[in-house]
Design an enzyme around this catalytic site. Structure first.
Site: not given
Ligand SMILES: *[C@@H]1O[C@H](CO)[C@@H](O)[C@H](O)[C@H]1NC(C)=O
Length: 255
Positions: A68, A114, A209
């Site tokens: 992402h 992801d 992230s």
């Protein structure tokens, strides 16, 4: 109480942990350059940075991050060997990404698979401050209760606006699958793990992230998503499950 609140929160309350710089919640500044595998990942669009993430240097020419964090029609730049992003550190190596390889089954909604492999335009020079960390074996597992370390330049609190520049880290405890399912909407046992006790504060947060969760010096997770208010646990992509895919891609893309 926490559980009830979370059950009532709409799915939109779960955010990909990217955008904005800042730091880990409830942690401390890392000893400079003690995590030489940490990558800082910037997404550039129209000559401006539009997203920031962490990453893991897995080979001299490859960084692993969250899918992402990727984007369309933009460029990604990776900084290795950084502690203070605002300083002109001699240890820093900045490289543009030549190719991005998202996992073929990645979907943003629901957020799954992801992970994103970044092939650097050229290999890094391995130094004391810049060193790849070996991937886990396919069969390696994390146990509930195990303490792991997550680091990043992500937000320190949901209210934080200012981006501190130094790397922060926090120890988080791996949670069992039932706890993860209870606290984290969209959690999948087969390809994710979650860490950070719901009864403590420490967690990865927005901006973290793609950064690695390291257990016993082995990277086992990549920061993926968490609750909007920053309360743990946060969800990580389970690296071991994807090692065959990662190895295959890196072999195919030999420079
Ligand atoms: C969660 O479930 C998966 C698949 O059933 C298992 O491989 C994994 O070890 C479990 N995770 C934890 C932390 O117990």
């Amino acid at each position: 109480m926490l559980l009830l609140l979370l059950l009532l929160l709409p799915a939109a309350a779960l955010l990909p942990l990217w955008a904005h710089a800042g730091r880990i919640i409830g942690g401390r500044a890392s000893r400079p350059h003690s995590r030489p595998y940490m990558a800082y990942v910037e997404v550039w669009k129209d000559q401006a940075v539009t997203g920031r993430c962490g990453g893991l240097l897995v080979r001299k020419d490859f960084v692993l991050t969250a899918a992402h964090c990727g984007c369309i029609a933009c460029n990604i730049r990776v900084t290795l060997g950084a502690h203070d992003l605002s300083a002109a550190e001699d240890s820093q190596q900045r490289l543009w990404v030549q190719r991005t390889i998202p996992h073929p089954e990645f979907t943003p909604e629901p957020l799954t698979h992801d992970l994103l492999l970044l092939q650097l335009e050229q290999p890094v020079v391995v130094t004391e401050e810049v060193k790849p960390l070996a991937l886990p074996s396919v069969r390696s597992a994390v146990r509930p209760g195990q303490t792991c370390l997550v680091a990043g330049w992500g937000l320190r609190s949901p209210a934080a606006l200012v981006a501190p520049n130094t790397l922060h880290e926090v120890e988080v405890e791996v949670q069992d699958n039932d706890t993860c399912t209870m606290y984290c909407a969209g959690y999948r046992e087969d390809s994710m793990l979650c860490a950070g006790s719901p009864f403590q504060r420490g967690s990865a947060f927005r901006g973290d992230s793609g950064g690695p969760l390291v257990c016993n010096r082995v990277p086992q997770g990549l920061v993926s998503y968490g609750n909007i208010n920053g309360s743990p646990p946060a969800v990580y992509t389970r690296i071991a499950k994807f090692v065959p895919w990662i190895r295959r891609e890196m072999r195919l893309l030999r420079p």
